[in-house]
Design a protein around this motif. Structure first.
Motif, PDB file in Angstrom:
ATOM      1  N   ARG A   9       0.855  -1.193   0.000  1.00 21.62           N
ATOM      2  CA  ARG A   9       0.000   0.000   0.000  1.00 21.62           C
ATOM      3  C   ARG A   9       0.885   1.235   0.000  1.00 21.62           C
ATOM      4  NH1 ARG A   9      -2.346   1.029   5.279  1.00 21.62           N
ATOM      5  NH2 ARG A   9      -0.456   2.220   5.434  1.00 21.62           N
ATOM      6  N   ARG A  10       0.564   2.159  -0.863  1.00 22.93           N
ATOM      7  CA  ARG A  10       1.281   3.427  -0.981  1.00 22.93           C
ATOM      8  C   ARG A  10       0.349   4.559  -0.545  1.00 22.93           C
ATOM      9  NH1 ARG A  10       5.578   0.765  -1.246  1.00 22.93           N
ATOM     10  NH2 ARG A  10       6.182  -0.198  -3.198  1.00 22.93           N
ATOM     11  N   THR A  11       0.934   5.682  -0.206  1.00 22.46           N
ATOM     12  CA  THR A  11       0.143   6.857   0.159  1.00 22.46           C
ATOM     13  C   THR A  11      -0.837   7.208  -0.958  1.00 22.46           C
ATOM     14  OG1 THR A  11       1.949   7.671   1.536  1.00 22.46           O
ATOM     15  CG2 THR A  11       0.285   9.276   0.889  1.00 22.46           C
ATOM     16  N   ALA A  12      -0.408   7.037  -2.201  1.00 23.97           N
ATOM     17  CA  ALA A  12      -1.270   7.355  -3.345  1.00 23.97           C
ATOM     18  C   ALA A  12      -2.506   6.463  -3.395  1.00 23.97           C
ATOM     19  CB  ALA A  12      -0.479   7.217  -4.642  1.00 23.97           C
ATOM     20  N   HIS A  13      -2.480   5.301  -2.735  1.00 22.20           N
ATOM     21  CA  HIS A  13      -3.634   4.400  -2.716  1.00 22.20           C
ATOM     22  C   HIS A  13      -4.714   4.829  -1.720  1.00 22.20           C
ATOM     23  CE1 HIS A  13      -0.765   0.994  -4.031  1.00 22.20           C
ATOM     24  NE2 HIS A  13      -1.586   1.218  -5.040  1.00 22.20           N
ATOM     25  N   LEU A  14      -4.366   5.649  -0.740  1.00 28.75           N
ATOM     26  CA  LEU A  14      -5.246   5.837   0.416  1.00 28.75           C
ATOM     27  C   LEU A  14      -6.642   6.354   0.078  1.00 28.75           C
ATOM     28  CD1 LEU A  14      -2.751   6.996   3.169  1.00 28.75           C
ATOM     29  CD2 LEU A  14      -3.952   4.811   2.990  1.00 28.75           C
ATOM     30  N   ASP A  15      -6.769   7.250  -0.878  1.00 29.80           N
ATOM     31  CA  ASP A  15      -8.108   7.736  -1.231  1.00 29.80           C
ATOM     32  C   ASP A  15      -8.962   6.603  -1.799  1.00 29.80           C
ATOM     33  OD1 ASP A  15      -7.637  10.300  -0.371  1.00 29.80           O
ATOM     34  OD2 ASP A  15      -7.147  11.091  -2.359  1.00 29.80           O
ATOM     35  N   ARG A  16      -8.373   5.759  -2.645  1.00 33.66           N
ATOM     36  CA  ARG A  16      -9.115   4.632  -3.228  1.00 33.66           C
ATOM     37  C   ARG A  16      -9.399   3.564  -2.182  1.00 33.66           C
ATOM     38  NH1 ARG A  16      -5.656   3.300  -8.379  1.00 33.66           N
ATOM     39  NH2 ARG A  16      -5.925   1.351  -7.321  1.00 33.66           N
ATOM     40  N   VAL A  17      -8.465   3.368  -1.249  1.00 32.98           N
ATOM     41  CA  VAL A  17      -8.708   2.415  -0.164  1.00 32.98           C
ATOM     42  C   VAL A  17      -9.858   2.928   0.705  1.00 32.98           C
ATOM     43  CG1 VAL A  17      -7.737   1.260   1.862  1.00 32.98           C
ATOM     44  CG2 VAL A  17      -6.330   1.572  -0.174  1.00 32.98           C
ATOM     45  N   ALA A  18      -9.891   4.230   0.961  1.00 34.44           N
ATOM     46  CA  ALA A  18     -10.979   4.817   1.750  1.00 34.44           C
ATOM     47  C   ALA A  18     -12.323   4.637   1.038  1.00 34.44           C
ATOM     48  CB  ALA A  18     -10.700   6.289   2.027  1.00 34.44           C
ATOM     49  N   GLU A  19     -12.348   4.730  -0.292  1.00 36.83           N
ATOM     50  CA  GLU A  19     -13.587   4.492  -1.048  1.00 36.83           C
ATOM     51  C   GLU A  19     -14.049   3.044  -0.874  1.00 36.83           C
ATOM     52  OE1 GLU A  19     -12.945   5.621  -5.133  1.00 36.83           O
ATOM     53  OE2 GLU A  19     -12.291   7.629  -4.552  1.00 36.83           O
ATOM     54  N   ALA A  20     -13.096   2.103  -0.922  1.00 42.93           N
ATOM     55  CA  ALA A  20     -13.429   0.688  -0.715  1.00 42.93           C
ATOM     56  C   ALA A  20     -13.933   0.474   0.711  1.00 42.93           C
ATOM     57  CB  ALA A  20     -12.212  -0.186  -1.001  1.00 42.93           C
ATOM     58  N   LEU A  21     -13.285   1.118   1.665  1.00 38.33           N
ATOM     59  CA  LEU A  21     -13.708   1.010   3.058  1.00 38.33           C
ATOM     60  C   LEU A  21     -15.125   1.548   3.233  1.00 38.33           C
ATOM     61  CD1 LEU A  21     -12.981   0.295   6.009  1.00 38.33           C
ATOM     62  CD2 LEU A  21     -12.091   2.637   6.226  1.00 38.33           C
ATOM     63  N   ARG A  22     -15.465   2.614   2.543  1.00 36.02           N
ATOM     64  CA  ARG A  22     -16.820   3.175   2.619  1.00 36.02           C
ATOM     65  C   ARG A  22     -17.849   2.129   2.182  1.00 36.02           C
ATOM     66  NH1 ARG A  22     -19.661   7.171   4.960  1.00 36.02           N
ATOM     67  NH2 ARG A  22     -18.156   8.736   4.347  1.00 36.02           N
ATOM     68  N   LEU A  23     -17.557   1.382   1.123  1.00 35.36           N
ATOM     69  CA  LEU A  23     -18.464   0.323   0.669  1.00 35.36           C
ATOM     70  C   LEU A  23     -18.641  -0.738   1.748  1.00 35.36           C
ATOM     71  CD1 LEU A  23     -17.137  -0.231  -2.973  1.00 35.36           C
ATOM     72  CD2 LEU A  23     -19.248   0.943  -2.295  1.00 35.36           C
ATOM     73  N   VAL A  24     -17.541  -1.106   2.391  1.00 36.87           N
ATOM     74  CA  VAL A  24     -17.595  -2.107   3.463  1.00 36.87           C
ATOM     75  C   VAL A  24     -18.399  -1.564   4.639  1.00 36.87           C
ATOM     76  CG1 VAL A  24     -16.190  -3.401   5.121  1.00 36.87           C
ATOM     77  CG2 VAL A  24     -15.452  -3.214   2.732  1.00 36.87           C
ATOM     78  N   HIS A  25     -18.157  -0.324   5.002  1.00 37.04           N
ATOM     79  CA  HIS A  25     -18.882   0.286   6.126  1.00 37.04           C
ATOM     80  C   HIS A  25     -20.386   0.322   5.849  1.00 37.04           C
ATOM     81  CE1 HIS A  25     -19.692   2.893   9.532  1.00 37.04           C
ATOM     82  NE2 HIS A  25     -20.337   3.711   8.717  1.00 37.04           N
ATOM     83  N   GLU A  26     -20.760   0.742   4.650  1.00 36.02           N
ATOM     84  CA  GLU A  26     -22.178   0.824   4.312  1.00 36.02           C
ATOM     85  C   GLU A  26     -22.840  -0.549   4.271  1.00 36.02           C
ATOM     86  OE1 GLU A  26     -22.086   3.077   0.668  1.00 36.02           O
ATOM     87  OE2 GLU A  26     -21.779   4.971   1.740  1.00 36.02           O
ATOM     88  N   ASN A  27     -22.090  -1.575   3.873  1.00 34.37           N
ATOM     89  CA  ASN A  27     -22.632  -2.932   3.754  1.00 34.37           C
ATOM     90  C   ASN A  27     -22.607  -3.687   5.081  1.00 34.37           C
ATOM     91  OD1 ASN A  27     -23.490  -5.017   1.614  1.00 34.37           O
ATOM     92  ND2 ASN A  27     -21.940  -6.111   2.791  1.00 34.37           N
ATOM     93  N   ASP A  28     -21.527  -3.526   5.839  1.00 31.94           N
ATOM     94  CA  ASP A  28     -21.284  -4.374   7.015  1.00 31.94           C
ATOM     95  C   ASP A  28     -21.185  -3.637   8.343  1.00 31.94           C
ATOM     96  OD1 ASP A  28     -20.941  -6.469   5.140  1.00 31.94           O
ATOM     97  OD2 ASP A  28     -18.815  -5.967   4.953  1.00 31.94           O
ATOM     98  N   GLY A  29     -21.092  -2.321   8.298  1.00 30.90           N
ATOM     99  CA  GLY A  29     -20.903  -1.589   9.548  1.00 30.90           C
ATOM    100  C   GLY A  29     -19.486  -1.670  10.079  1.00 30.90           C
ATOM    101  N   TYR A  30     -18.502  -1.941   9.200  1.00 32.66           N
ATOM    102  CA  TYR A  30     -17.088  -1.934   9.602  1.00 32.66           C
ATOM    103  C   TYR A  30     -16.388  -0.814   8.871  1.00 32.66           C
ATOM    104  CZ  TYR A  30     -12.208  -3.041  10.145  1.00 32.66           C
ATOM    105  OH  TYR A  30     -10.867  -2.938  10.439  1.00 32.66           O
ATOM    106  N   PRO A  31     -15.719   0.029   9.586  1.00 34.06           N
ATOM    107  CA  PRO A  31     -15.604   0.074  11.046  1.00 34.06           C
ATOM    108  C   PRO A  31     -16.919   0.511  11.694  1.00 34.06           C
ATOM    109  CG  PRO A  31     -14.506   1.972  10.068  1.00 34.06           C
ATOM    110  CD  PRO A  31     -14.961   1.110   8.936  1.00 34.06           C
TER     111      PRO A  31
END
Length: 171
Positions: A9-31
């Motif tokens: 993982r690179r710093t340049a990935h973080l915005d896209r990783v945060a977008e993926a995390l948003r999908l997980v949060h909306e679907n599963d409540g994680y975090p």
């Protein structure tokens, strides 16, 4: 699923990783609580290393390693492993997007973590909300050993301390 690639993982990935995390949060409540700064939550101070899972250039998963002392029940894990807490490394922020589930993405991320130089000389551990859900089943299917379970040190927004379980890596 297209070919899967696990990359540092690179710093340049973080915005896209945060977008993926948003999908997980909306679907599963994680975090459980959406962070004010998702990029900072994904790259906290003291993180040892991090990786992303990519399918056709799209981020479909993430994992990182942290100092094992930051894992729930670290003292009990260290005792069970027969090592000092400084010799633990904790799996953290492991998630897979809903569309990529069932394609062994989480297992591939965990395999990469197990082989990392940041882990060498340390026993790999993790904690998870002990809700009998898919994460618990994943770790147990992969042979992780449950060491202890009990109330977490943190609370959900409703003030309840969820039950957490802590595991040792089988290798």
């Amino acid at each position: 699923m297209p070919d899967l690639m696990i990359a540092p993982r690179r710093t340049a990935h973080l915005d896209r990783v945060a977008e993926a995390l948003r999908l997980v949060h909306e679907n599963d409540g994680y975090p459980t609580v959406w962070p004010d700064d998702p990029a900072a939550w994904l790259a906290p101070a003291g993180a040892l290393d991090g990786w992303v899972a990519l399918a056709d250039g799209e981020i479909v998963g993430h994992v990182m390693l942290v100092d094992g002392g930051k894992v729930e029940f670290a003292a009990e894990l260290a005792e069970a492993a027969g090592v000092p807490m400084t010799n633990l490394a904790g799996v953290s922020r492991l998630f897979v997007t809903p569309a990529a589930r069932g394609a062994r993405v989480a297992a591939a991320l965990l395999e990469r973590v197990e082989d990392t130089p940041a882990r060498r000389g340390r026993r790999l551990v993790l904690d998870v909300v002990d809700d009998g859900g898919p994460a618990v089943h994943l770790y147990e299917r992969l042979g992780w050993t449950r060491v202890v379970a009990g109330p977490a040190s943190w609370t959900r927004p409703d003030g309840v301390r969820p039950r957490a379980a802590a595991y040792l890596c089988p290798r």
